[in-house]
Design a protein around this motif. Structure first.
Motif, PDB file in Angstrom:
ATOM      1  N   UNK A   1       0.830  -1.198   0.000  1.00 47.85           N
ATOM      2  CA  UNK A   1       0.000   0.000   0.000  1.00 47.85           C
ATOM      3  C   UNK A   1       0.873   1.260   0.000  1.00 47.85           C
ATOM      4  N   UNK A   2       1.947   1.192   0.801  1.00 44.43           N
ATOM      5  CA  UNK A   2       2.853   2.343   0.879  1.00 44.43           C
ATOM      6  C   UNK A   2       3.521   2.610  -0.475  1.00 44.43           C
ATOM      7  N   UNK A   3       3.940   1.494  -1.087  1.00 46.66           N
ATOM      8  CA  UNK A   3       4.596   1.664  -2.390  1.00 46.66           C
ATOM      9  C   UNK A   3       3.637   2.284  -3.411  1.00 46.66           C
TER      10      UNK A   3
ATOM     11  N   UNK B   1       3.145  10.949  -5.659  1.00 45.75           N
ATOM     12  CA  UNK B   1       3.993  11.638  -6.643  1.00 45.75           C
ATOM     13  C   UNK B   1       3.153  12.125  -7.826  1.00 45.75           C
ATOM     14  N   UNK B   2       2.205  11.328  -8.224  1.00 45.11           N
ATOM     15  CA  UNK B   2       1.313  11.727  -9.312  1.00 45.11           C
ATOM     16  C   UNK B   2       0.487  12.936  -8.900  1.00 45.11           C
ATOM     17  N   UNK B   3       0.036  12.878  -7.583  1.00 47.25           N
ATOM     18  CA  UNK B   3      -0.756  14.003  -7.088  1.00 47.25           C
ATOM     19  C   UNK B   3       0.081  15.269  -7.066  1.00 47.25           C
ATOM     20  N   UNK B   4       1.359  15.152  -6.669  1.00 50.49           N
ATOM     21  CA  UNK B   4       2.247  16.315  -6.629  1.00 50.49           C
ATOM     22  C   UNK B   4       2.502  16.833  -8.039  1.00 50.49           C
ATOM     23  N   UNK B   5       2.482  15.969  -8.981  1.00 55.03           N
ATOM     24  CA  UNK B   5       2.696  16.376 -10.369  1.00 55.03           C
ATOM     25  C   UNK B   5       1.436  16.977 -10.973  1.00 55.03           C
TER      26      UNK B   5
ATOM     27  N   UNK C   1      -2.736   5.185   3.649  1.00 54.78           N
ATOM     28  CA  UNK C   1      -1.285   5.109   3.808  1.00 54.78           C
ATOM     29  C   UNK C   1      -0.743   6.270   4.637  1.00 54.78           C
ATOM     30  N   UNK C   2      -1.609   7.282   4.941  1.00 59.79           N
ATOM     31  CA  UNK C   2      -1.176   8.381   5.797  1.00 59.79           C
ATOM     32  C   UNK C   2      -0.620   9.577   5.049  1.00 59.79           C
ATOM     33  N   UNK C   3      -0.755   9.549   3.728  1.00 61.00           N
ATOM     34  CA  UNK C   3      -0.254  10.679   2.951  1.00 61.00           C
ATOM     35  C   UNK C   3      -1.240  11.847   2.983  1.00 61.00           C
TER      36      UNK C   3
END
Length: 329
Positions: free
Chosen positions: A295-297, A304-308, A323-325
Motif C-alpha cells: 500500500x505504501x509503495x 507523486x502523481x498528485x504532486x505532479x 497510507x497516511x499521505x
C-alpha cells in the motif's frame, strides 16, 4: 518447542498407541466375556453335579434302609431256623427215647412170647375158663389132693391171664409209642420242610443283600466320582474367577493407560492448535505487513502523481488516506 511436524508425529504415535491399547482392551474384554461364559457353564455343571450327588445320596439312603430291613429279616430267619433246629433236636432226643422204650417193650413182648411157647393167649377165653373152673371147684366134692391140683391149674391159667393182660398192655404201649413216633416223624418232616423253606428264604435274602451291597458300592463309587468332579469344578471355578479378576485388573490398567495417552494426546492437540493459531496469526500479520508495504509503495506512486498535478480517483485518494499521505476527511 516442538515443530508442527514433530507435534503431528507425536499425535500420530499417540493415536497409534491408543489404538493398540484399545485393541488390547477389546481383546481383554472379549477374553473376560469368554471367561464369564465359561464360568456360567461351570456353575451350571456344578449345579447339575450337586443335583446328581443329592440323588445318589437319596438312593444310598434308600439302599441302606433296604439293607437294614433285609439284615433284620435275615436275623429273624436265622433265629427261626435255630429255634426249629433246637426243636428238631429235642424231638429227635424224645424220639430216640421212645425208640429205646419201644425196643424194651418189644423185647419184653418177645420174652413173654417165648415164655408161653409162642402160643396165642386169648384173654377173654382164659377168663371164661377161670370162671368155669371156679364154679366147678365150688360145686365139686371136697378132695384135698384134687383141690391142690385144681388150684395149681387155676393159678397157671391166671398166670397166663396175667401174661395176656401184660402182653395186651405192652402191645398198647408199643402202639402208643409207634403212634407218638409217627406223629413226631410227621412233625419232624413239617419242621424240616419249614427249615428248608426258611433256608431258601435266607438264601434269597442273602442274594438280595449281596445285590444291594453291590449296588451300594456302585453308588459309593458314583458319589466319589461326583464329589471328585465337584471339587474339580469348584477349583476350576475359582481359577476362572481369579483369571477374570486378573483380566479385569489388566483392563483397568489398560484403560488408565489409554486415559493417560488421551490426556497426552489432548495436550499435544492443544499445543498443535496453539501452534496453528500462532502460525495463522503470524501469517495474518505477515500478510498485513505485506499489504501495508504494498500500500505504501502504491501510495507513494499516487502521491507523486498528485504532486505532479494529476487528478486521482476516489479509490486512489482513499489509498493515500489509508497510507497516511492525506488526512482523513
Amino acid at each position: 518447542m516442538l515443530s508442527k511436524e514433530e507435534l503431528l508425529e507425536k499425535i500420530r504415535e499417540i493415536n497409534s498407541r491408543i489404538d493398540e491399547v484399545q485393541r488390547q482392551i477389546d481383546e481383554t474384554t472379549s477374553e473376560i466375556n469368554n471367561k464369564r461364559t465359561l464360568l456360567e457353564e461351570i456353575r451350571k455343571e456344578l449345579a447339575e453335579v450337586r443335583s446328581h450327588i443329592e440323588g445318589a445320596r437319596g438312593r444310598l439312603q434308600k439302599t441302606r434302609e433296604l439293607i437294614s430291613s433285609l439284615v433284620e429279616r435275615k436275623s429273624q430267619i436265622i433265629n427261626q431256623i435255630r429255634s426249629l433246629r433246637s426243636e428238631l433236636l429235642n424231638m429227635n432226643i424224645t424220639m430216640q427215647k421212645y425208640r429205646e422204650k419201644l425196643v424194651i417193650y418189644r423185647n419184653l413182648l418177645s420174652t413173654i412170647n417165648e415164655y408161653v411157647g409162642g402160643k396165642t393167649l386169648e384173654k377173654d377165653k382164659l377168663k371164661r375158663i377161670i370162671e368155669q373152673l371156679e364154679y366147678f371147684f365150688e360145686t365139686s366134692p371136697t378132695n384135698p389132693e384134687w383141690e391142690r391140683q385144681f388150684i395149681k391149674y387155676i393159678s397157671e391159667i391166671e398166670k397166663e391171664l396175667n401174661l395176656a393182660d401184660s402182653m395186651e398192655k405192652i402191645k398198647a404201649h408199643i402202639a402208643e409209642l409207634k403212634s407218638q413216633i409217627d406223629e413226631f416223624k410227621s412233625k419232624r418232616e413239617a419242621i424240616r420242610s419249614e427249615i428248608a423253606r426258611l433256608v431258601q428264604d435266607l438264601n434269597t435274602v442273602k442274594q438280595e443283600l449281596a445285590q444291594l451291597k453291590a449296588s451300594r458300592q456302585e453308588v459309593y463309587k458314583e458319589l466319589a466320582k461326583l464329589k471328585e468332579r465337584r471339587e474339580e469344578l469348584k477349583k476350576r471355578r475359582e481359577e476362572i474367577k481369579s483369571e477374570i479378576l486378573q483380566l479385569a485388573l489388566k483392563r483397568k490398567e489398560l484403560r488408565e493407560k489409554r486415559r493417560a495417552l488421551q490426556e497426552e494426546l489432548e495436550k499435544y492437540n492443544v499445543l498443535l492448535k496453539a501452534l496453528e493459531l500462532a502460525e495463522r496469526n503470524k501469517a495474518r500479520a505477515r500478510a498485513r505487513e505485506e499489504r501495508v508495504e504494498s500500500l505504501k509503495e502504491r501510495a507513494e506512486v499516487l502521491y507523486n502523481r498528485l504532486l505532479n498535478g494529476e487528478r486521482l480517483t476516489h479509490d486512489e485518494i482513499k489509498i493515500l488516506i489509508e497510507a497516511g499521505y492525506l488526512p482523513e476527511e
